[in-house]
Design an enzyme around this catalytic site. Structure first.
Site, mmCIF file in Angstrom:
data_model
loop_
_atom_site.group_PDB
_atom_site.id
_atom_site.type_symbol
_atom_site.label_atom_id
_atom_site.label_comp_id
_atom_site.label_asym_id
_atom_site.label_seq_id
_atom_site.Cartn_x
_atom_site.Cartn_y
_atom_site.Cartn_z
ATOM 1 N N GLY A 1 -7.499 2.234 -3.603
ATOM 2 C CA GLY A 1 -7.516 1.337 -2.091
ATOM 3 C C GLY A 1 -8.350 0.274 -2.212
ATOM 4 N N ARG B 1 -5.549 -11.824 4.223
ATOM 5 C CA ARG B 1 -4.658 -12.901 3.747
ATOM 6 C C ARG B 1 -3.747 -13.268 4.871
ATOM 7 N NH1 ARG B 1 -1.186 -10.483 -1.113
ATOM 8 N NH2 ARG B 1 -0.506 -9.004 0.300
ATOM 9 N N ASP C 1 8.937 -5.912 -4.622
ATOM 10 C CA ASP C 1 7.966 -5.715 -3.238
ATOM 11 C C ASP C 1 7.074 -6.984 -3.447
ATOM 12 O OD1 ASP C 1 7.220 -4.435 -5.988
ATOM 13 O OD2 ASP C 1 5.237 -3.952 -5.211
HETATM 14 P P1 AMP Z 1 0.980 -4.920 -6.563
HETATM 15 O O1 AMP Z 1 1.309 -4.759 -8.039
HETATM 16 O O2 AMP Z 1 -0.441 -5.407 -6.291
HETATM 17 O O3 AMP Z 1 1.995 -5.828 -5.939
HETATM 18 O O4 AMP Z 1 0.837 -3.368 -5.873
HETATM 19 C C1 AMP Z 1 2.147 -2.557 -6.124
HETATM 20 C C2 AMP Z 1 1.814 -1.288 -5.367
HETATM 21 O O5 AMP Z 1 0.658 -0.625 -5.870
HETATM 22 C C3 AMP Z 1 1.494 -1.261 -3.844
HETATM 23 O O6 AMP Z 1 2.265 -0.249 -3.214
HETATM 24 C C4 AMP Z 1 0.049 -1.495 -3.675
HETATM 25 O O7 AMP Z 1 -0.436 -1.142 -2.310
HETATM 26 C C5 AMP Z 1 -0.364 -0.539 -4.642
HETATM 27 N N1 AMP Z 1 -1.628 -0.562 -5.242
HETATM 28 C C6 AMP Z 1 -1.846 -1.711 -6.089
HETATM 29 N N2 AMP Z 1 -3.592 -1.410 -6.392
HETATM 30 C C7 AMP Z 1 -3.962 -0.400 -5.389
HETATM 31 C C8 AMP Z 1 -5.018 0.315 -5.375
HETATM 32 N N3 AMP Z 1 -6.124 0.016 -6.288
HETATM 33 N N4 AMP Z 1 -5.054 1.480 -4.717
HETATM 34 C C9 AMP Z 1 -4.098 1.796 -3.951
HETATM 35 N N5 AMP Z 1 -2.862 1.198 -4.102
HETATM 36 C C10 AMP Z 1 -2.784 0.269 -4.929
HETATM 37 MG MG MG Z 2 2.398 -6.300 -4.061
#
Ligand code: AMP
Ligand code: MG
Length: 509
Positions: free
Chosen positions: A123, A173, A254
């Site tokens: 998180g 953001r 997403d």
């Molecule tokens: P992103 O690649 O940043 O677009 O994230 C893709 C998914 O992974 C989303 O559901 C994010 O909330 C989740 N996510 C990315 N990094 C983390 C993290 N460090 N802890 C929890 N969830 C994450």
């Molecule tokens: Mg994302």
């Protein structure tokens, strides 16, 4: 406690589409960055946002009194594979504010701790990647490209563990909304049509209010209209990316917004030497999100949005009814390449210094642009500087342009063609302006982009040494991308070839 004047329409109108949640406390918050210009645009007094109070606020320790933090649910296709539940695993929407232009803007944290959507993740977010969001987002904004923006970055005083221990941070953001293609996929995948319709109506009220007036809720035309509007916004956005050499790096569904804003600056980069196959992301092994694939991927993502919205466009299960709806959405998806091509060509014409349509639009301008790019590709010329130096050539100064090419004589036949076309543009009847070609070209072809080696240098100094000076200086330069100044000259230089060859960006999670 600070009052932000927040509204919380998402929380109010879409129960079931999120989980109410609180940010994790930060042990020792410090404000690393505050975007005072954006605060002013939001109509927020910057004073209480600074210093220790700002640090506590933006690290998540002292929320505004009217915040209602929620983690939004969404699904998504990541590198082509579908995950029915992703959601805000490390983000929280704290509320919305109507800005000084009357626009509703989301204010959200990223890196504020685990949520029910975190799956295996912690998180958290690290200082470097959150400051990257600031640099690249503000660079895009200064280039006139729709984007989410950073309001603040606060260090948490906590370590996060990636390949090694890194200083943790929370990004605040601001976005036109956080509605994504994946938001619709989430409800469609569960077969929850009621919720799907509510979210679609919410998106329409927020981004395409004219559709809400034109078509009643529940009528197929309303959702077809939404699909069309999103396709048009994405066509414009991707064309703008392509015309500045931007590579997003992780165009999962997403990470594609309904608003048409660029979102999630992870493994992104601006291209230096022109190469349509350029990929920077360390996790993009197959080159799915390579530069030249971006328009195709946008279309693929739009097809996923079309599938998700389809149940809202059929009045019954009758075979003929389903076929009619499928034909309608297919028409939009099939029209996308032409929408994109028109936007791209319009941008390229401006960069070529052409403002009046070709006498008979026979594809000659598109070919002129493609042949120019072909020259840049064969000779591995810096994309940004080549366009910029073409503006000098419009004033009769060719030296700087020629010096970018290893074999400049290959440029001559093209330059002759281009000059003839410019001459015709000056005499052609059309809506465009005349004269001052070089000046106008410089308004659409930046001199300065967020060069990867400069971004890395700034992030490393901030993350490893707590030194924000390179970050502040680079940010100041990126805010004036069209102004050629001796002060910022070092930022306009491409990286040494050896650096560029091995450059990879990491997802920054
Ligand atoms: P992103 O690649 O940043 O677009 O994230 C893709 C998914 O992974 C989303 O559901 C994010 O909330 C989740 N996510 C990315 N990094 C983390 C993290 N460090 N802890 C929890 N969830 C994450
Ligand atoms: Mg994302």
């Amino acid at each position: 406690m600070l009052h932000f004047g927040l509204d919380n329409s998402y929380a109010r109108e879409l129960p079931g589409a999120y989980v109410t949640w609180q940010p994790a406390p930060a042990p020792d918050p410090q404000l690393l960055y505050l975007n005072e210009a954006l605060a002013a645009e939001l109509g927020l007094d910057p004073l209480p946002l600074r210093g220790a109070q700002g640090a506590a606020l933006f690290a998540g320790n002292a929320l505004p009194s009217d915040a209602e933090p929620i983690a939004q649910a969404y699904a998504g296709h990541q590198f082509g594979g579908f995950s029915p539940q992703l959601g805000d695993g490390r983000a929280l929407l704290i509320g919305e504010r109507i800005d000084v232009h009357g626009q509703r803007r989301d204010i959200a944290f990223k890196g504020s701790g685990r949520t029910p959507f975190s799956r295996g993740g912690d998180g958290k977010a690290a200082v470097g990647p959150m400051l990257r969001e600031v640099l690249v987002g503000e660079a895009m904004h200064a280039l006139g490209i729709p984007t989410t923006r950073a309001l603040a970055v606060a260090a948490t005083g906590e370590q996060v563990f990636r390949e090694g221990a890194l200083p943790g941070a929370v990004l605040t953001r601001v976005a036109a909304s956080h509605l994504r293609v994946g938001t619709f996929q989430f409800f469609a995948a569960r077969g929850d049509l009621e919720q799907l319709r509510r979210v679609a109506d919410y998106a329409i009220a927020r981004h395409d209010p004219a559709l809400a007036t034109a078509h009643a809720s529940g009528t197929p035309a309303r959702y077809l209209g939404l699909l069309h509007a999103v396709a048009l916004r994405q066509a414009r956005l991707i064309a703008q990316w392509m015309n500045v050499g931007f590579i997003h790096g992780v165009m999962n569904t997403d990470n594609m917004t309904l608003s048409g804003e660029t979102i999630d600056y992870g493994p992104c980069a601006f291209m230096e030497a022109y190469d349509p196959a350029a990929v920077f992301s360390s996790i993009d092994h197959g080159g799915r999100y390579a530069y030249a694939n971006q328009p195709l991927i946008a279309r693929w993502n739009l097809a996923r949005l079309a599938e998700a919205l389809l149940p809202l466009m059929v009045a019954s299960d009758a075979e003929a009814e389903v076929q009619r709806a499928v034909a309608q959405v297919t028409e939009v998806i099939d029209a996308y390449p032409a929408m994109y091509a028109a936007e791209r060509l319009q941008g390229q014409r401006a960069k070529l210094g052409l403002y009046n349509a070709a006498p008979a639009d026979d594809g000659a301008d598109g070919a002129l642009a493609e042949d120019w790019l072909g020259l840049l590709h064969t000779q591995a010329v810096d994309f940004t500087l080549a366009w910029r130096r073409l503006a000098d050539a419009a004033e009769g100064r060719e030296d700087a342009l020629r010096s970018l090419f290893a074999a400049p004589e290959a440029l001559d036949p093209w330059l002759t063609r281009w000059r003839e076309r410019c001459a015709r543009d000056d005499t052609a009847a059309g809506p465009g302006p005349r004269g001052e070609r070089a000046l106008r070209m410089r308004r659409v072809s930046p001199w300065l982009i967020a060069r990867n080696h400069r971004v890395e240098e700034a992030l490393t100094a901030a993350s490893d040494d707590g030194n924000l000076t390179p970050f502040d200086q680079l940010l100041a330069a990126l805010q004036r991308p069209y102004d050629e100044t001796s002060e910022h000259a070092a930022y306009a230089e491409p990286a040494p070839a050896a650096v560029t060859a091995g450059y990879r960006t990491f997802c920054g999670t």
